[in-house]
Write a protein that holds these residues in place. Sequence first.
Motif, short mmCIF file in Angstrom:
data_model
loop_
_atom_site.label_atom_id
_atom_site.label_comp_id
_atom_site.label_asym_id
_atom_site.label_seq_id
_atom_site.Cartn_x
_atom_site.Cartn_y
_atom_site.Cartn_z
N ALA A 120 34.87 38.25 45.80
CA ALA A 120 35.68 38.02 44.75
C ALA A 120 37.00 38.59 44.65
O ALA A 120 38.03 38.33 44.30
N GLY A 121 36.99 40.02 45.29
CA GLY A 121 38.08 40.76 45.55
C GLY A 121 38.65 40.12 46.53
O GLY A 121 40.16 39.96 46.37
N ALA A 122 38.53 39.58 47.71
CA ALA A 122 39.38 38.77 48.41
C ALA A 122 40.01 37.58 47.68
O ALA A 122 41.24 37.17 47.95
N TRP A 123 39.51 36.86 46.76
CA TRP A 123 39.75 35.77 46.11
C TRP A 123 40.92 36.10 45.39
O TRP A 123 41.94 35.47 45.05
N GLY A 124 40.79 37.23 44.46
CA GLY A 124 41.74 37.69 43.62
C GLY A 124 42.61 38.92 44.07
O GLY A 124 43.39 39.41 43.23
N SER A 125 42.89 39.10 45.21
CA SER A 125 43.73 39.98 45.71
C SER A 125 45.04 39.34 45.66
O SER A 125 45.44 38.34 45.92
N HIS A 126 46.04 40.26 45.30
CA HIS A 126 47.48 40.00 44.98
C HIS A 126 48.53 41.22 45.51
O HIS A 126 49.07 41.87 44.93
N ALA A 127 48.31 41.58 46.90
CA ALA A 127 49.03 42.78 47.44
C ALA A 127 50.41 42.19 47.39
O ALA A 127 50.60 41.11 47.58
N PRO A 128 51.22 43.25 47.20
CA PRO A 128 52.76 42.82 47.23
C PRO A 128 53.16 42.42 48.81
O PRO A 128 52.77 43.03 49.64
N ALA A 129 53.91 41.54 48.69
CA ALA A 129 54.65 40.89 49.95
C ALA A 129 53.50 40.13 50.63
O ALA A 129 54.20 39.46 51.70
N HIS B 270 32.14 43.05 35.88
CA HIS B 270 32.33 43.11 34.69
C HIS B 270 32.32 41.93 33.98
O HIS B 270 33.38 41.01 34.18
N LEU B 271 31.32 41.44 33.38
CA LEU B 271 31.14 40.24 32.58
C LEU B 271 31.15 40.40 31.11
O LEU B 271 30.21 41.40 30.80
N ASP B 272 31.66 39.78 30.30
CA ASP B 272 31.64 39.78 28.81
C ASP B 272 30.41 39.48 28.19
O ASP B 272 29.62 40.01 27.45
N ILE B 273 29.65 38.43 29.28
CA ILE B 273 28.44 38.05 28.63
C ILE B 273 27.09 38.98 28.88
O ILE B 273 26.01 38.73 28.53
N GLY C 10 38.70 36.27 35.78
CA GLY C 10 37.96 36.02 34.39
C GLY C 10 36.46 35.65 34.71
O GLY C 10 36.01 35.72 35.71
N ASP C 11 35.68 35.61 33.58
CA ASP C 11 34.36 35.68 33.76
C ASP C 11 33.92 34.24 34.36
O ASP C 11 33.19 34.23 35.26
N GLY C 12 34.69 33.25 34.03
CA GLY C 12 34.56 31.88 34.60
C GLY C 12 34.56 31.88 36.00
O GLY C 12 33.59 31.47 36.71
N THR C 13 35.82 32.40 36.52
CA THR C 13 35.95 32.32 37.90
C THR C 13 34.93 33.39 38.71
O THR C 13 34.31 33.03 39.83
N THR C 14 34.67 34.19 38.19
CA THR C 14 33.57 35.56 38.74
C THR C 14 32.27 34.59 38.93
O THR C 14 31.61 34.68 39.83
N ILE C 15 31.73 33.92 37.88
CA ILE C 15 30.57 33.31 37.59
C ILE C 15 30.41 32.04 38.83
O ILE C 15 29.70 32.13 39.65
N VAL C 16 31.72 31.36 38.87
CA VAL C 16 31.98 30.25 39.99
C VAL C 16 31.74 31.14 41.61
O VAL C 16 31.09 30.50 42.12
N LEU C 17 32.45 31.99 41.72
CA LEU C 17 32.49 32.82 42.83
C LEU C 17 31.00 33.24 43.37
O LEU C 17 30.54 33.09 44.54
N MET C 18 30.33 33.80 42.39
CA MET C 18 29.05 34.26 42.78
C MET C 18 28.06 33.04 42.90
O MET C 18 27.29 33.30 43.75
N ALA C 19 28.37 32.09 42.18
CA ALA C 19 27.43 30.95 42.46
C ALA C 19 27.81 30.14 43.88
O ALA C 19 26.50 29.86 44.53
#
Length: 798
Positions: A451-460, A532-535, A568-577
């Motif tokens: 999930a961290g790789a999917w959401g990484s946004h390092a500068p440049a 971290h999931l709101d559910i 977000g929760d939706g993306t995290t759950i999909v990535l976990m699945a």
Amino acid sequence: MDPTPLTTPLADAASSSVAGIPLLAWIPLLPLLGALINLTLGRRFSKTTVHTIAIAAIAGSCGLAFYLVFGPLWHQFQEGKGGIGLETPPDWWTWFQVGSFKVALAFHLDTLSAVMVLIITFVGTLIHIYSTGYMAHDPRYSAYFGYLNLFTGAMLILVLGSNMPVMFIGWEGVGLCSFLLIGFWFENDAYAYAGRKAFVVNRIGDFAFLLGMFLLFWATRDAHLGDAVRGSLDFQSLKDPAAGAIYTKGYWLDGRLAAAAGILLFIGACGKSAQIPLYVWLPDAMAGPTPVSALIHAATMVTAGVYMVCRMSFLYASSTTALAVVASVGLLTALVAAFIAFAQTDLKKVLAYSTVSQLGFMFVAAGTGNWTAAIFHLGTHAFFKACLFLGAGSVMHGMEHGGSKTPGDIMTMGGLRKHMPITRITFLISCLAISGIFPFAGFFSKDEILAGAWGSHAPAWPPFFGKLLWAGLLVAALGTAFYMWRLYFLVFSGDERSPEAEKAHESPGSMTGPLVVLALLASVAGLIGVPHLDILPDWSFMHSLHHWLAPSVTQLWHEGTEITTEAGDGTTIVLMAVALAVGAVGILGAWSLYGRGPSPTIQRWAAGPLAGLRDASKNKLWVDEIYDSTIVRGFKLLARGLFEIVDRFIIDTIAVNGAAFVVGVFGRISRWIQNGQVQRYLTGVIVGGALVFFVTNWHRSATFDYKIVGDQIELHALPGAGIIEKTATYEWDLDGDGRGDNDPITGEKLTKQIVTLRYGNIPSANVTLIITDPVSNEVSTVTRTIAVPVVAPTEVKP
């Protein structure tokens, strides 16, 4: 935060000392003392005494670590005051000082090093206990436990060192101990070679690590960073905000200094943590005893590089170029190691390549700035991989007692679930964990990396780079599930494929006990890093690792933006699945092909369309052969040339044998002359006397030079090139009366080899040099006519 230091009883207890040594320093010191005792006196002790000393030493470190972490350090963390951490007194021990460069032998326990210390001491204690059964019949019992304690002590120095030089002590210490432990059974040439290979390959990385450390010293030597001495390379001063401008300064090819230093340090990490191209030592390290494999490949040495990158997070956050290198190498390593593991048939080598691959996952996490995920997977990996290695040792132990001569060959196993139930269930749990199956620990830590790789946004970074890392890791995760369950099915499922497997039996309690503890941790340790999931309920312990590590790793990129990889929760759950589905597909694939042993399908594929891929995997992509032909042979040729030319010819033949030959010849000549015959002695006296007269009268073209400058003349005597040149005496005759004259102005005798006079004070144009030989008193003269300088007529103006 309030910088006021704590003055609680717990804080005072942390700064107290025992026998004049700070309490914190006793954590690495205890196993070092155990090593000293067993390595010097262990042969005189019984085996019970030896392992009692070794286990007590590491267990004592473990107990002290738990007290300091969950006592003073935990109190600081809850209070949230100042910089969180326990330190040895700054004036406790100055290691060395050169000018303004001062290095203290100091230790620092913060939330990051606390995780490492707890893992090292706890898992290390279990491995020490396990070793009492596994190594029970080894003749070098005390040496083994001495090396094991020494290794643990060096690793504790590495993670507790408060500056880079002290870290490097531990860094080199674990390299030395890996050589001693991997090659422990050095009577076998292959095992000794594996130890040497690990040592040499690690030296390559260590050289780059030194260069990176020197570069940081050069860059910060004159900077005012915190309260530390200038150029001390103390981590607390290096992470000072004032250093940010230094790290982002242009250095080489328009790159930042942080990029150069970070990449050099990462090359060192590639050696210790077995990343491409320096991973080749780790699979061969299986030559050591299995508990050593568990200690090196699970909880300690191979994780040193991951820890170092996270410890230097402030540096790497200043260069996303360096982080891109870290992440790219980690991804490539994870994929290559997973591919090689597919066709291996040695039990421990499959696990070794699995370790290389999982380390690649950790470096991808660190390379995306997801420091918590890297340490999280490091911890869960320590539990399930230690369990897997110790389980492999248990299997090999059972096969050996069944009479097997190749106890690590998984093709001769099968059906061991019947004979080794405890080993089998713990191995099963660890396979589920490493495959990322819910709810085991590996599911949470591996999912956080993905999930961290999917959401990484390092500068440049290009926008797609994080998604590319995620896709590559997903393929590696699929491979992990497949080859690990291939291993499980070939070892425990189906029917026995050899008589030795039929006779195998369960290992003793000293070996199965640690397996149960590690399997339990591999089951529940993931709960400290739930996404971290709101559910989900907001229970603090479910996110405790992230909060715990926050004070010790940087939270900002060099541009000041926050490092965040959460979705977000939706993306995290999909990535976990997706991650869970990939693990399940890998397990099902392995079951369909190996569930009851090697199936005809896989044999047909391996002999047909997949023959090339199978050969590439089986032969480890021929990397060792490529290194041997391109690097090793070249260095061997160079070494052979240096040996033949420098050692044998110059040193042995010329310097040693040549000197002996000259002395021998002189001795033969002397023996021929000094033979007691008076006639020869008399002849020698006459010849020698003649030579003395000849030499003392040996002049060649005695003369003198002169030089006229203005109204001055300089006379320079040249008595010739004979032996008497330096002892000759001189007189200068200026008026031609045959006697030496005095200086017309000073009145001193003109007896120097070089004299300077006024040209007008020379009464005669003919000057004579009188040379006297002090040995024979022979006098010789040289007369030269001084040419009158031509003076231009003076123009008379009307």
